[in-house]
Design a protein around this motif. Structure first.
Motif, PDB file in Angstrom:
ATOM      1  N   CYS A   1       0.988  -1.092  -0.074  1.00  0.00           N
ATOM      2  CA  CYS A   1       0.064   0.204  -0.025  1.00  0.00           C
ATOM      3  C   CYS A   1       0.817   1.128  -0.135  1.00  0.00           C
ATOM      4  N   GLY A   2       0.399   2.478  -0.697  1.00  0.00           N
ATOM      5  CA  GLY A   2       1.158   3.469  -0.839  1.00  0.00           C
ATOM      6  C   GLY A   2       0.225   4.775  -0.617  1.00  0.00           C
ATOM      7  N   PHE A   3      -0.571   4.550   0.261  1.00  0.00           N
ATOM      8  CA  PHE A   3      -1.616   5.555   0.243  1.00  0.00           C
ATOM      9  C   PHE A   3      -1.182   6.544   1.053  1.00  0.00           C
ATOM     10  N   ILE A   4      -1.034   6.533   2.474  1.00  0.00           N
ATOM     11  CA  ILE A   4      -0.505   7.497   3.256  1.00  0.00           C
ATOM     12  C   ILE A   4       0.633   7.088   4.311  1.00  0.00           C
ATOM     13  N   GLY A   5       1.275   8.030   4.938  1.00  0.00           N
ATOM     14  CA  GLY A   5       2.544   7.687   5.582  1.00  0.00           C
ATOM     15  C   GLY A   5       2.399   6.258   6.417  1.00  0.00           C
ATOM     16  N   ASP A   6       1.733   6.174   7.207  1.00  0.00           N
ATOM     17  CA  ASP A   6       1.534   5.067   7.958  1.00  0.00           C
ATOM     18  C   ASP A   6       1.526   3.799   7.146  1.00  0.00           C
ATOM     19  N   ALA A   7       0.836   3.871   6.040  1.00  0.00           N
ATOM     20  CA  ALA A   7       0.735   2.576   5.330  1.00  0.00           C
ATOM     21  C   ALA A   7       1.770   2.281   4.397  1.00  0.00           C
ATOM     22  N   LYS A   8       2.612   3.477   4.090  1.00  0.00           N
ATOM     23  CA  LYS A   8       3.801   3.121   3.445  1.00  0.00           C
ATOM     24  C   LYS A   8       4.769   2.530   4.396  1.00  0.00           C
TER      25      LYS A   8
ATOM     26  N   CYS B   1      -2.569  14.721   6.553  1.00  0.00           N
ATOM     27  CA  CYS B   1      -1.092  14.316   6.453  1.00  0.00           C
ATOM     28  C   CYS B   1      -0.890  14.809   5.107  1.00  0.00           C
ATOM     29  N   GLU B   2       0.284  15.758   4.808  1.00  0.00           N
ATOM     30  CA  GLU B   2       0.864  16.182   3.397  1.00  0.00           C
ATOM     31  C   GLU B   2       1.510  14.841   2.627  1.00  0.00           C
ATOM     32  N   GLU B   3       0.952  14.789   1.486  1.00  0.00           N
ATOM     33  CA  GLU B   3       1.337  13.583   0.889  1.00  0.00           C
ATOM     34  C   GLU B   3       2.101  14.187  -0.601  1.00  0.00           C
ATOM     35  N   ASP B   4       3.365  13.655  -0.727  1.00  0.00           N
ATOM     36  CA  ASP B   4       4.151  13.968  -1.557  1.00  0.00           C
ATOM     37  C   ASP B   4       3.542  14.165  -3.072  1.00  0.00           C
ATOM     38  N   GLY B   5       3.724  15.265  -3.957  1.00  0.00           N
ATOM     39  CA  GLY B   5       3.236  15.334  -5.145  1.00  0.00           C
ATOM     40  C   GLY B   5       1.843  15.843  -5.404  1.00  0.00           C
ATOM     41  N   THR B   6       0.956  15.961  -4.297  1.00  0.00           N
ATOM     42  CA  THR B   6      -0.259  16.407  -4.427  1.00  0.00           C
ATOM     43  C   THR B   6      -0.420  17.824  -4.381  1.00  0.00           C
ATOM     44  N   TYR B   7      -1.539  18.304  -4.770  1.00  0.00           N
ATOM     45  CA  TYR B   7      -1.613  19.650  -5.209  1.00  0.00           C
ATOM     46  C   TYR B   7      -1.699  20.505  -3.874  1.00  0.00           C
ATOM     47  N   ALA B   8      -2.272  19.848  -2.522  1.00  0.00           N
ATOM     48  CA  ALA B   8      -2.075  20.627  -1.410  1.00  0.00           C
ATOM     49  C   ALA B   8      -0.552  20.783  -0.899  1.00  0.00           C
ATOM     50  N   ALA B   9       0.024  19.560  -0.933  1.00  0.00           N
ATOM     51  CA  ALA B   9       1.753  19.597  -0.712  1.00  0.00           C
ATOM     52  C   ALA B   9       2.477  20.824  -1.541  1.00  0.00           C
ATOM     53  N   GLU B  10       1.969  20.834  -2.777  1.00  0.00           N
ATOM     54  CA  GLU B  10       2.687  21.831  -3.472  1.00  0.00           C
ATOM     55  C   GLU B  10       2.376  23.310  -3.438  1.00  0.00           C
TER      56      GLU B  10
END
Length: 433
Positions: A51-58, A326-335
Motif C-alpha cells: 500500500c502506498g496511500f498515506i505515511g503510516d501505510a507506506k 497529512c501532507e502527501e508528496d506530489g499532491t496539489y495541497a503539498a505543492e
C-alpha cells in the motif's frame, strides 16, 4: 522452506486484496500451493502486495518488505517479489534501496510475475479468484484509478485515470463467485459513481448494480466509496426497489465548510452537502450512511471546524471515520498550501469529532434494541456467533453477537435476529424461531 509454495501478503485496502486473490488463482493453476497472510509463512517464494496511500501505510509496507528480506538473508526464503501501490509509485527508489527483492512490479503489471516464474498467464481464468474472505462474501472491484483530483489525495498519482471494467466482464465474475458460494458482494472502486463514463459515456453504476441484483444467488449487494459531486440519483431507485441491494452507502464527504471544500478541490459546497444527505434519506428511507471526515486541512480554522461539528451532529451518520490531514508528496495541497494546523491541534480536533460521533453511534445502536434484523453469520468467536446486518460492512462496521448456547447456526446463513442489547460498537441478539 517449503518447495513449490508461495506466500502472498496483502497490505492496505480491499482493492489490493482482490488483486492478490486473482494472482493466487493464477499461481494455483501453475501448480503452486498458495497461502495468504499466513501467521507462519514457509514458502520458498513470497509476494508482498503493498500500500502506498498515506505515511503510516507506506511505513508498514516497507517494514514488511524488510522483514521478508531478513528471512531471505537467513535462508528461509528463496525468492521475494513486491507489487502494488508502493512499488507503482516509488519503483526506482525501491529498486535502488532494497536490493534483496528479486523484482518489483507496479499495481497493474503483476501478471508479469507469472511469466517470470516460467509459466503462462491464463487469460481464460482472468475472472477467477481464490476467496480469502469468509466464503459467503467477496469484494467486487468494478474499476481502477480516479479522475477526481482532490487536493490532498495521492491515489490518482498512483493509479492514473478512472478505468471502468465492462459490465459483461463484471457480471461473469459475479456468476463465477456465486458458483463458489458467494452470496454477499461488497462493490468497491476508488470512486464508484464515475463508473461507466469512460466506456459508455454516462454514469452507469445504477445499471450495473441492477443487473448484478438480477443474478440468481446474489443475496446482498453493498456499495462503497461514492463521491458527492454529480451524484447519480438513479442509483437510489435501484437501492429502493431491489431487495438484495442493501440500504447502505459509503460516501466520503471529507468536510462541510465551503471554504475548506473549495481548497480541497471537491467541487461541492456546504449547501450541496446538506441537500445531498437530505435527498439520500428522503429517497431511500432507512438508508445507512457511512462517511469519512478530515480535520486539520490547511486553512481550517476553529470556525470551519465548528461547521463540521454542527454538520455531524445534524446528520447523525450511522458510521463515521475520521483522520487528520497529512501532507502527501506530489499532491496539489503539498505543492500549493502550507500545512498550517499544528499536529497537537489536529489531534484535539480529531478527538473532539470522534467523541461527538461516539455519542451518536451509541444512541443509534441503542435505538435498535427490540427490533428484528436479517443477520448474516460470519464466524464463531469464543462463546458467540459473530454476524452483521445489511447495514454493516465486514471489518469496519458494527457486529451482532449471538450466544452459541442458543443452538447451532450455519456460517454464511442469514437469520432473523432480535436485538437484545447494545454498546457503542456491538449489538447483542437472539435468533427468532
Amino acid at each position: 522452506m517449503k518447495k513449490n509454495c508461495v506466500d502472498i501478503i496483502t497490505m492496505g485496502c480491499s482493492k489490493n486484496l482482490v488483486d492478490s486473490e486473482h494472482l493466487m488463482r493464477q499461481l494455483q493453476e501453475c501448480g503452486y500451493e498458495v497461502t495468504h497472510d499466513s501467521d507462519t509463512p514457509c514458502g520458498e517464494i513470497a509476494v508482498i502486495n503493498t500500500c502506498g496511500f498515506i505515511g503510516d501505510a507506506k511505513e508498514e509496507s516497507i517494514n514488511m518488505i524488510l522483514e521478508f528480506c531478513e528471512r531471505k538473508e537467513h535462508g528461509d526464503l528463496s525468492r521475494l517479489y513486491v507489487m502494488g501501490c508502493l512499488s507503482e509509485r516509488y519503483l526506482k527508489e525501491l529498486r535502488e534501496e532494497i536490493s534483496q527483492v528479486d523484482k518489483f512490479y507496479g499495481k497493474f503489471n503483476w501478471n508479469e510475475l507469472i511469466t517470470d516464474l516460467k509459466h503462462e498467464y491464463r487469460s481464460d481464468i482472468a475472472n477467477e479468484r481464490v476467496i480469502t474472505t469468509p466464503g459467503h462474501y467477496a469484494y467486487l472491484k468494478i474499476s481502477e484509478g480516479c479522475n477526481r483530483r482532490c487536493a490532498y489525495c495521492a491515489i490518482p498519482i498512483i493509479t492514473g485515470p478512472h478505468k471502468s471494467r465492462p459490465i459483461e466482464e463484471i457480471l461473469d465474475e459475479v456468476r463465477y463467485l456465486v458458483s463458489k458460494g458467494v452470496k454477499e458482494f461488497q462493490i468497491i472502486a476508488q470512486e464508484l459513481t464515475f463508473y461507466g463514463v469512460d466506456l459508455y459515456k454516462k454514469q452507469s453504476i445504477a445499471e450495473l448494480v441492477e443487473r448484478i441484483s438480477e443474478i440468481e444467488g446474489v443475496e446482498w449487494i453493498r456499495l462503497h466509496y461514492a463521491y458527492p459531486s454529480n451524484f447519480p440519483y438513479d442509483l437510489l431507485r435501484v437501492m429502493r426497489e431491489k431487495k438484495n441491494v442493501c440500504k447502505y452507502l459509503d460516501i466520503a464527504l471529507q468536510h462541510v465548510s465551503t471554504k475548506v471544500l473549495k481548497k480541497m478541490l471537491r467541487n461541492v459546497t456546504k449547501e450541496d452537502t446538506y441537500a445531498l444527505v437530505e435527498r439520500l434519506r428522503s429517497e431511500v428511507p432507512g438508508i445507512c450512511l457511512r462517511t469519512t471526515m478530515m480535520v486539520g486541512f490547511p486553512g481550517e480554522t476553529e470556525k470551519e471546524f465548528e461547521e463540521l461539528i454542527e454538520f455531524v451532529k445534524w446528520a447523525k451518520f450511522d458510521r463515521l471515520g475520521a483522520f487528520a490531514y497529512c501532507e502527501e508528496d506530489g499532491t496539489y495541497a503539498a505543492e500549493n498550501y502550507r500545512d498550517s494546523v499544528s499536529k497537537k491541534k489536529k489531534q484535539e480536533r480529531l478527538d473532539r469529532l470522534m467523541a461527538v460521533q461516539q455519542r451518536i453511534s451509541t444512541a443509534l445502536n441503542n435505538s435498535k434494541v427490540g427490533n428484528v434484523y436479517p443477520v448474516i453469520i460470519d464466524r464463531v468467536e469464543g462463546d458467540y456467533y459473530i454476524g452483521r446486518t445489511e447495514f454493516d460492512s465486514p471489518d469496519v462496521d458494527t457486529e451482532v453477537l449471538v450466544n452459541i448456547a442458543e443452538g447451532e447456526l450455519e456460517i454464511g446463513h442469514i437469520y432473523n435476529v432480535r436485538i437484545t442489547d447494545a454498546t457503542e460498537f456491538d449489538l447483542m441478539g437472539s435468533v427468532e424461531q
